[in-house]
Motif scaffolding. Structure first.
Motif, PDB file in Angstrom:
ATOM      1  N   VAL A  71     -39.926   3.450  18.891  1.00 36.42           N
ATOM      2  CA  VAL A  71     -39.692   2.516  19.988  1.00 36.42           C
ATOM      3  C   VAL A  71     -38.242   2.073  19.919  1.00 36.42           C
ATOM      4  O   VAL A  71     -37.645   2.023  18.843  1.00 36.42           O
ATOM      5  N   SER A  72     -37.678   1.760  21.058  1.00 38.43           N
ATOM      6  CA  SER A  72     -36.285   1.314  21.092  1.00 38.43           C
ATOM      7  C   SER A  72     -36.215  -0.148  20.650  1.00 38.43           C
ATOM      8  O   SER A  72     -37.220  -0.864  20.637  1.00 38.43           O
ATOM      9  N   ASP A  74     -34.891  -2.691  22.177  1.00 37.19           N
ATOM     10  CA  ASP A  74     -35.256  -3.632  23.241  1.00 37.19           C
ATOM     11  C   ASP A  74     -36.762  -3.666  23.481  1.00 37.19           C
ATOM     12  O   ASP A  74     -37.333  -4.720  23.761  1.00 37.19           O
ATOM     13  N   GLU A  75     -37.456  -2.525  23.347  1.00 34.44           N
ATOM     14  CA  GLU A  75     -38.920  -2.511  23.489  1.00 34.44           C
ATOM     15  C   GLU A  75     -39.572  -3.346  22.388  1.00 34.44           C
ATOM     16  O   GLU A  75     -40.527  -4.074  22.639  1.00 34.44           O
ATOM     17  N   ALA A  80     -43.192  -4.229  25.362  1.00 30.93           N
ATOM     18  CA  ALA A  80     -43.204  -3.150  26.351  1.00 30.93           C
ATOM     19  C   ALA A  80     -44.582  -2.502  26.384  1.00 30.93           C
ATOM     20  O   ALA A  80     -45.422  -2.740  25.512  1.00 30.93           O
ATOM     21  N   LYS A  81     -44.779  -1.677  27.397  1.00 29.76           N
ATOM     22  CA  LYS A  81     -45.968  -0.828  27.469  1.00 29.76           C
ATOM     23  C   LYS A  81     -45.467   0.598  27.293  1.00 29.76           C
ATOM     24  O   LYS A  81     -44.574   1.040  28.014  1.00 29.76           O
ATOM     25  N   ILE A  82     -46.044   1.308  26.314  1.00 30.76           N
ATOM     26  CA  ILE A  82     -45.607   2.669  26.013  1.00 30.76           C
ATOM     27  C   ILE A  82     -46.794   3.626  26.102  1.00 30.76           C
ATOM     28  O   ILE A  82     -47.950   3.211  25.968  1.00 30.76           O
ATOM     29  N   THR A  93     -51.953   4.014  27.386  1.00 29.20           N
ATOM     30  CA  THR A  93     -50.908   2.999  27.425  1.00 29.20           C
ATOM     31  C   THR A  93     -51.224   1.931  26.396  1.00 29.20           C
ATOM     32  O   THR A  93     -52.344   1.425  26.338  1.00 29.20           O
ATOM     33  N   LYS A  95     -49.725  -1.715  24.527  1.00 26.28           N
ATOM     34  CA  LYS A  95     -48.788  -2.824  24.669  1.00 26.28           C
ATOM     35  C   LYS A  95     -48.139  -3.105  23.316  1.00 26.28           C
ATOM     36  O   LYS A  95     -48.823  -3.386  22.335  1.00 26.28           O
TER      37      LYS A  95
END
Length: 164
Positions: A71-72, A74-75, A80-82, A93, A95
């Protein structure tokens, strides 16, 4: 993981179908009744020892499956939702909660190894990726972030915890 049927050829040329059940572990054996060597009480049982190959991405931990997902920054910081791959090939998906650190584990119930008796979970380990090549704009933004969070020291009590 899903189970299968394999054909084993005997020295006589006969092919024996062996059913490998879903969720079998490495080193377990499958018994095929009546297909072993002949003895005084009739044919014995054939024992087939199973060798399960490792997958390069999915790692088995009992009935749970563990995966590492990048994950980045910022995520991880903002949430974020990945999309995450599962054993059956579909993506789900997930969270990512705000403030997640590298190594945090998220659990998806029932998405692991399914056996006749139980069902495992998919364990998602987050790996926060730090950008390698920053533009001047990104570098300034990180410097502003560092200045805004200058009072937060993640190692403040490290020496106290390390004392014997």
């Amino acid at each position: 993981i899903n189970g299968t049927t394999i054909g084993l050829r005997e020295p006589s040329g006969e092919v024996i179908d062996v059913r490998i059940p879903a969720g079998i572990r490495d080193g377990q054996s499958v018994r095929v009744r009546g297909k072993g060597q002949p003895g005084p009480a009739g044919n014995g049982d054939l024992l087939v020892k199973v060798k399960v190959s490792e997958h390069p991405f999915f790692k088995r931990d009992g009935n749970n499956i563990r995966i590492h997902v990048p994950v980045s920054f910022d995520e991880a910081a903002l949430g974020a939702k990945i999309q995450v791959p599962t054993l059956n090939g579909e993506e789900v998906t997930v969270k990512v909660p705000a403030g997640s650190s590298s190594g945090r584990t998220l659990r998806l119930k029932g998405r692991g190894v399914k056996t006749s008796k139980a069902s495992g979970d998919l364990m998602i380990v987050l790996d926060v990726m730090v950008p390698q090549n920053l533009s001047d704009e990104a570098k300034k933004a990180i410097e502003q972030f560092a200045a805004a969070t200058a009072g937060d020291d993640p190692r403040a009590d490290l020496a106290a915890r390390a004392r014997l």
